[in-house]
Design a protein around this motif. Sequence first.
Motif, PDB file in Angstrom:
ATOM      1  N   LYS A 172       0.840  -1.208   0.000  1.00  0.00           N
ATOM      2  CA  LYS A 172       0.000   0.000   0.000  1.00  0.00           C
ATOM      3  C   LYS A 172       0.873   1.256   0.000  1.00  0.00           C
ATOM      4  O   LYS A 172       0.601   2.212  -0.732  1.00  0.00           O
ATOM      5  N   LEU A 173       1.920   1.236   0.809  1.00  0.00           N
ATOM      6  CA  LEU A 173       2.852   2.364   0.858  1.00  0.00           C
ATOM      7  C   LEU A 173       3.530   2.557  -0.508  1.00  0.00           C
ATOM      8  O   LEU A 173       3.671   3.679  -0.993  1.00  0.00           O
ATOM      9  N   TRP A 174       3.929   1.451  -1.127  1.00  0.00           N
ATOM     10  CA  TRP A 174       4.552   1.475  -2.456  1.00  0.00           C
ATOM     11  C   TRP A 174       3.623   2.135  -3.478  1.00  0.00           C
ATOM     12  O   TRP A 174       4.032   3.005  -4.246  1.00  0.00           O
ATOM     13  N   LYS A 175       2.348   1.725  -3.466  1.00  0.00           N
ATOM     14  CA  LYS A 175       1.363   2.298  -4.396  1.00  0.00           C
ATOM     15  C   LYS A 175       1.187   3.788  -4.152  1.00  0.00           C
ATOM     16  O   LYS A 175       1.051   4.571  -5.095  1.00  0.00           O
ATOM     17  N   THR A 176       1.166   4.201  -2.886  1.00  0.00           N
ATOM     18  CA  THR A 176       1.030   5.620  -2.538  1.00  0.00           C
ATOM     19  C   THR A 176       2.210   6.424  -3.106  1.00  0.00           C
ATOM     20  O   THR A 176       2.020   7.467  -3.731  1.00  0.00           O
TER      21      THR A 176
END
Length: 182
Positions: A172-176
């Motif tokens: 999720k952090l990567w996508k953000t």
Amino acid sequence: MEQIVTSTQKKVFIKWLIEQHVLDNRETIWLLNYLRSNERLLNIVHFVEAIGQRERSIVISCNSRRDSDFEYIKSAVRTTDPEKAFHDLRLNQDDPVYIKINMESVQPSAEYFAVLEDSQDSSPLSIHETYGKAAENATNAAERAYAETIIYEQINHALDIGDRDKFIELSKLWKTIKGQNH
């Protein structure tokens, strides 16, 4: 306004410039590598936008369509031979040398902005006023790329050890982060 540019910053820039593969002259690359390996010379080298009427200066043009991609100027004497510049630099390591890089074919980078110094011969605007936003953008891009690398490594580690919750959280952090880059 006097700036402090460290020899480490100069080494990083010279390495970056060589790695761009935009210098056509082998002797110019050789001279830059020599500068990079000599701390004493690095301390007298100043990267500027304009050389003006300096006692000693070098102009290097990347992927040049000009007659010469290298020019060394000492007083009123000019040469396009990097070897002559090398011998003068090797024998005189006390007087400052001002280097102007013509980089029309290269996107300026954080490495370039880090070594660029204000010059008495440049425009009245300081380097910060002229390139401040571009330097800030380049630095931010470098920081994001570094963060992406770290998160990517952590995602791989979570996969390796089978930590599903950590994998989902990091994904999720990567996508953000990736969403902020576009």
